[in-house]
Design an enzyme around this catalytic site. Structure first.
Site, PDB file in Angstrom:
ATOM      1  CD  GLU A   1     -10.251   4.077  -0.425  1.00  0.00           C
ATOM      2  OE1 GLU A   1     -11.146   4.380   0.370  1.00  0.00           O
ATOM      3  OE2 GLU A   1      -9.125   3.697  -0.063  1.00  0.00           O
TER       4      GLU A   1
ATOM      5  CG  ASP B   1      -2.275   0.675   0.894  1.00  0.00           C
ATOM      6  OD1 ASP B   1      -2.252   1.892   0.675  1.00  0.00           O
ATOM      7  OD2 ASP B   1      -3.318  -0.002   0.853  1.00  0.00           O
TER       8      ASP B   1
ATOM      9  CG  HIS C   1      -4.599   2.444  -1.642  1.00  0.00           C
ATOM     10  ND1 HIS C   1      -4.679   2.715  -0.305  1.00  0.00           N
ATOM     11  CD2 HIS C   1      -5.840   2.687  -2.156  1.00  0.00           C
ATOM     12  CE1 HIS C   1      -5.912   3.096  -0.001  1.00  0.00           C
ATOM     13  NE2 HIS C   1      -6.635   3.092  -1.104  1.00  0.00           N
TER      14      HIS C   1
END
Lengths: 584, 605
Positions: free
Chosen positions: A374, A249, A303
């Site tokens: 995201e 991440d 990420h």
């Protein structure tokens, strides 16, 4: 039949009892109609069991089995006493790989059941023989694998036989798991501790969903290999079959890649917090033996920050942008920031190397998770290189979604070129790209499986199914195990986890509970995941119409089982409620 | 990992050793700022880069002190470790924060863990306790995992002076103050001056936090030219653990005590029994555990308790044993027989949680007296005594003869008060005819009402629920355990199907534990003895006991020790993270506070 072997302790109520402060005055009685074991004291009665655990073995339709078998379960209420040393295995398969696997799972079975307290059992007259027939040589664990099995236990005199038949080694493994849950420790009249097995049983079983997963995040905080193995153990005991490894991440990149050593050099927390290719290989075989496959996720293009800083020094330009940028709230939704740079063509060369290295660690044909959640547009929209690339295009949301989908297409191309085919299934999280109105424009339903992470009330999973996509459900407001410790989220206890029902249409491959690791590391991750992941396991395996309250006794038993097998499963109730079924 | 090993191999080479030694000469002749430390270490790095040039995949970070914050940088060779930066950069990482810290020069020296000398008198009554503590001090250094230390390092001389050398019991008024000075003039010396053993113990705890493991050089360093004056803001700083809902082995409870000692908490309150189980074996009434424990391996023997009391006292902690009554009783109590007037406990048959002492059976109070006798003996302490008195359900008592007889002239609450007076009388008899100085009861409708004035003793209230203003107005001392602020168990949802939600959800993060100041909210600061964090264990067992307690109890510890007026996020977060690492170095499990990235990048999350 069975009752003849039921050995019970005579209770002597004497003053000694008070001295020793023991609770050996308790016995358990099975009320079959209610399926409940009741704690009683005092009377000597031939229908009593010396422990809750032995009573639970046979009480109710599914005894202490977890998850509950699906096709049919018949259990006798008799117990057959034996010593583990008199338990033998027979394998009918001729195939070498199959037999090797069976031998290994037989060893594991023995290891799971062996107990120091049972080392004094002198009952060697009674024998147990477990014979396993596997009908195919298929060694692959994937969405098509037949994990079903049939199991029969019979007792004749001093011989107990367990017959297992399954189409694959994985079905056989599940059958052995079930057998291990039909066996308990047993203190006999001679002051010895032996084992008992349910003396007659007939079980036919197969899972409802083929993808029954647990997501572990090892990037927010590193998890040791031994901790990950504990989770695999818990999964095996609960018949979960996918470990979804969110391995990187923006915080860290702990996966060592032989071709790209800079990823860990720039991205690992320290040199002891790295997964080496040898670790991965070992873990994959460890998991396979436990009926679990490992799916790796390299989340991108969002990420992705720490680990990706080395581009400029290597003459490749910015591979990722906004890395560690402050104030972080302007550039990402969680610190530290970082999002791959879709307009740098060098990125795709690096991605190809990255995919190549990962593919080399995995079994042939294994699916891959590309993340895709995201993406934060303000990051790209504040990066001069990207703004310049867009030129005259209006910097609207649609423009950035197009840019994102271009990234996705090129990443897929890089993956396909690394793997050498164009049909490996790719999993993506739901995102702006997967909204019903646009998904067909951006993502092919033959290549992508969509992992949904919306609340239970959201219709998106069903809508995607209606469009013909395959989905994996990670219901956010029931199956997110990190909830309850940050923001306005609430903790989903095992009843909530259990009661979550996911779509049953054939496009639903299954589901996953997710353990995001912002607030857990080795010290608390086990108790955060277990036993709740096991509650989801029964939903995914058995998908009973009933809810958690009906499963309570078996689930309480399973939690104790996990603990006794070395997994730090959280407590569910005061022990009194475990010892007094249905009374809390 | 393989690379690291090579790295340390090269460390052990003679040339390297000589080099590092010379580095330290350079390093420690500077006495002002960290920038000098950096300069000195850079010479060392040249050496490393030549030797390790091709070791590319090894992760290397260095930390630089910029505007009083440690900033992480990437480097091919390590320069300054995060621990070192945290200690040297702004405030030294001490937890809980001492009253006054003066660092005249930010300076550190590498010490030899095998050569720690202690100086104190064998004549003192507390000599043996000090010996235990100094052994612990040395063991804790060992746990910081310094390298093999083959070369001479500085010897640390610790000189302890105690004025009152006889006080070996911890009481509410015990002076815990200490003065600690660490200097490196001719010798590396730590001078501790304290009124009592307990202050000296705290000083050693602080001293151990001035020593840290530097992973760059694989050595222990100590910060010196430090002068610390410290004392707690509140005398009662506790952790309560419920050992009845679920059982915890003694060794695990001792680990909690270890963490409490590190945090300078000083009261371990065991809510040792409850309706569902009675795990403590009391010599006068062994039947209670025989019938009430969950299993023969789930008991605390009298020896266990005595052992725990001594173990805790060495660590500056007293043990409070609570057998809750007249409610929260059931398991184990009805060993005597089945007939109604012989029952010690009533109302527990349909609902295990609703057992109450039977006011129609006076013998129940005699059993209670036996219990009190045993608890006083086992804890070896009678200044404070906790009677429980939590959550009495008056409807249970309504049908009893005792109530019917008195009801004409009395309300139920009056009955409750009169029963409490009978319990107090039993306690007085058990305590050789006099009441303990502080008799503690949980806050309840009784303590919130005017009936509180009818009790024979001015009791101390452990306040958990409701508004404490009437208690405070009446002038009662208070120990705060505010639910929703200082409860460690909340947030895990309902544990039985009949509940619609968890009792005290949601989960309380450590920041809330830290910020809560009930004496500011409620006033009457002078009546606050301190506070306790409470861990009720319906949904806790061995597996998660420690991670429920840490780091949140540490956050609370700074509140009751230092009671700071403000919270500087950078300061508190970075010191607490360092403290969590220390807890872990001593084998105590603590929950993660955030992604590790945030620890490595102070102030960036």
């Amino acid at each position: 039949m069975g009752k003849a072997y039921l050995v019970l302790m005579v209770i002597l109520l004497c003053s000694k009892l008070y001295e020793s402060a023991s609770n050996s005055l308790w016995r358990w009685k099975c009320n079959q109609s209610a399926g409940a074991c009741t704690r009683v004291s005092g009377d000597v009665d031939a229908t009593l069991y010396p422990s809750l655990e032995t009573c639970r073995l046979v009480c109710g339709t599914a005894g202490g089995l977890w998850p509950q078998p699906t096709v049919g379960t018949v259990l006798s209420d008799g117990l057959f006493q034996f010593s583990l040393s008199s338990l033998k295995f027979e394998f009918a398969s001729e195939d070498n790989d199959v037999t090797t696997y069976l031998k290994e799972i037989a060893d594991l079975f023995n290891k799971t059941l062996s107990s120091i307290s049972a080392s004094n059992c002198s009952n060697t007259d009674n024998t147990v023989t477990i014979s396993i027939v596997v009908l195919t040589n298929n060694m692959d664990l994937n969405w098509k694998t037949d994990e079903g099995y049939n199991l029969e236990i019979l007792t004749a005199g001093k011989e107990n036989s367990v017959k297992i038949s399954a189409n694959t080694i994985f079905g056989a493994r599940h059958a052995l798991e079930t057998v291990s849950q039909l066996i308990e420790l047993f203190s006999n009249n001679n002051g010895e501790v032996c084992h008992v097995i349910v003396d007659e049983a007939k079980i036919s079983d197969a899972p409802n969903y083929n993808h029954r997963g647990l997501l572990l995040d090892t990037a927010r905080n590193f998890l040791s290999i031994s901790s990950i193995k504990k989770h695999v153990d818990g999964m095996a005991h609960s018949k979960l079959n996918v470990l979804h490894w969110h391995i990187t991440d923006s915080q860290s990149f702990p996966l060592e890649l032989p071709t790209l050593p800079n990823m860990t050099k720039y991205g690992a927390y320290s040199d002891s917090k790295i997964y080496h290719p040898t670790d991965i290989a070992e873990l994959i075989s460890y998991a396979k033996l436990r009926g679990v496959r490992i799916i790796i996720e390299i989340d991108a293009p969002s990420h992705a920050g720490n680990g990706w800083q080395w581009g400029p020094d290597a003459g490749l330009g910015d591979l990722s942008v906004c890395i560690n940028q402050q104030p972080w709230r302007s550039f990402c939704i969680q610190p530290p920031c970082g999002q791959l740079n879709p307009v740098n063509s060098n990125l795709y060369k690096v991605l190809k190397d990255l995919y190549s290295d990962v593919i080399n660690m995995l079994p042939k044909g294994e699916v891959f998770h590309m993340g895709g959640d995201e993406v934060y547009i303000p990051c790209w929209n504040s990066t001069p290189e990207i703004i310049a690339y867009l030129g005259d295009k209006p910097r609207t949301t649609e423009t950035f979604l197009d840019l994102w989908s271009d990234y996705q297409a090129q990443a897929l191309e890089a993956f396909d070129s690394a793997v050498g085919n164009t049909n490996t299934p790719i999993i993506l999280w739901t995102s702006h790209l997967t909204e019903v109105s646009v998904i067909e424009k951006y993502l092919s339903k033959t290549r992508y499986v969509i992992q949904t992470w919306v609340p239970a009330a959201d219709t998106l999973p069903q809508n995607l199914l209606d469009l013909g996509y395959q989905i994996i459900a990670s219901t956010k407001d029931t199956w997110y195990l990190d909830h309850g410790f940050w923001g306005n989220t609430v903790y989903h206890n095992w009843r909530v986890v259990y009661n979550n029902k996911i779509p049953t249409a054939s496009g639903t491959l299954g589901g996953e509970v997710c353990m995001w690791a912002e607030l857990v590391d080795d010290s608390s991750v086990e108790s955060r995941v277990w036993p709740r992941a096991a509650a989801a396991a029964e939903r995914l395996w058995s998908n009973l119409k009933t809810n958690a309250d009906q499963a309570e006794r078996r689930f309480y038993r399973h939690r104790e089982r996990l603990v006794s097998r070395g997994i730090n499963a959280e407590a569910l109730t005061p022990r009194w409620c475990y010892q007094n079924e249905g009374e809390c | 990992m393989k690379k690291t090993r090579q790295f340390s191999d090269s460390c052990s080479s003679v040339m390297f050793v000589m080099f590092v030694m010379s580095c330290f000469l350079v390093l420690f002749s500077y006495t002002d700022s960290l920038s000098h430390v950096n300069n000195a270490l850079r010479i060392q790095n040249t050496f490393f880069s030549e030797a390790e040039n091709d070791e590319f995949e090894v992760v290397r970070y260095t930390w630089k002190c910029e505007s009083n914050k440690c900033v992480r940088y990437h480097t091919n060779t390590q320069e300054v470790s995060l621990n070192t930066c945290n200690m040297m950069c702004s405030q030294p990482s001490l937890w809980p924060k001492p009253e006054k810290v003066i660092v005249t020069y930010k300076n550190s020296t590498v010490i030899d863990k095998t050569r720690i000398s202690f100086n104190f008198s064998t004549q003192w009554q507390v000599y043996n306790m000090l010996i235990n503590t100094t052994d612990l001090f040395k063991r804790n250094l060992e746990l910081l995992k310094p390298g093999n230390q083959t070369t001479p390092r500085a010897t640390l001389h610790i000189i302890i002076s105690i004025q009152d050398t006889t006080t070996d019991k911890l009481k509410l008024g015990t002076n815990e103050k200490y003065h600690l000075v660490v200097e490196n003039n001719d010798n590396l010396e730590a001078v501790i001056v304290a009124e009592t053993y307990f202050g000296a113990r705290h000083a050693l705890e602080t001293l151990s936090q001035l020593i840290w493991y530097d992973d760059v050089i694989d050595e222990l360093r100590i910060l010196h030219n430090v002068d610390i004056i410290d004392s707690p803001k509140f005398p009662h700083r506790g952790v309560m653990i419920d050992t009845a809902r679920n059982y915890f082995p003694l060794d695990l409870i001792k680990k909690v005590v270890d963490g409490m000692a590190m945090s300078k908490l000083n009261v371990l309150h065991l809510h040792v029994t409850d309706a569902v189980s009675f795990p403590i074996v009391l010599p006068r009434v062994k039947q209670l555990a025989a019938f009430g424990a969950y299993g023969r391996d789930m008991i605390y023997s009298p020896e266990d308790i005595k052992n725990l009391v001594q173990y805790s006292l060495t660590r500056g902690i007293k043990v409070l044993l609570e057998v809750d009554a007249p409610g929260h009783v059931n398991a184990g109590w009805n060993f005597a027989g089945e007939s109604l007037n012989k029952k010690y406990v009533i109302c527990g048959e349909s609902d295990i949680l609703n057992g109450h002492l039977n006011p129609d059976n006076d013998e129940a109070l005699l059993v209670l007296e036996d219990i009190y006798n045993d608890l006083l003996e086992l804890s070896g302490y009678n200044e404070m005594f906790h009677m429980g008195s939590d959550e009495v359900n008056l409807t249970c008592w309504k049908g009893t003869q005792a109530v019917k007889t008195k009801k004409a002239e009395n309300s139920m609450k009056q009955f409750w008060a009169s029963y409490t007076n009978q319990m107090l009388e039993r306690l007085k008899i058990a305590n050789d005819g006099r009441y303990p100085d502080h008799i503690i009861m949980w806050s309840s409708p009784l303590t919130e009402s005017s009936e509180l004035d009818t009790l024979d003793v001015k009791v101390t209230i452990q306040h958990w629920l409701g508004n404490p203003s009437s208690i405070l107005r009446r002038g009662h001392k208070v120990i705060y355990s505010t639910v929703g602020q200082w409860y460690l168990d909340c947030g895990f949802g309902m544990w039985k199907p009949s509940m619609t939600s968890g009792v005290c959800d949601p989960y309380t993060p450590w920041q809330k534990f830290y910020k809560h100041r009930p004496w500011v909210i409620n006033g009457y600061r002078e009546l606050a003895l301190g506070g306790e964090v409470c861990l009720w264990t319906e949904e806790v067992e061995v597996d998660s006991l420690e991670t429920r307690i840490w780091p949140r109890s540490a956050a609370f510890a700074e509140r009751v020790w230092s009671d700071p007026d403000t919270m500087n996020d950078y300061d508190v977060y970075s010191r607490l993270v360092s403290f969590v690492d220390r807890l872990r170095s001593r084998g105590i499990k603590s929950s993660a506070m955030w992604p590790r990235w945030c620890s490595q990048n102070p102030g960036k999350c």
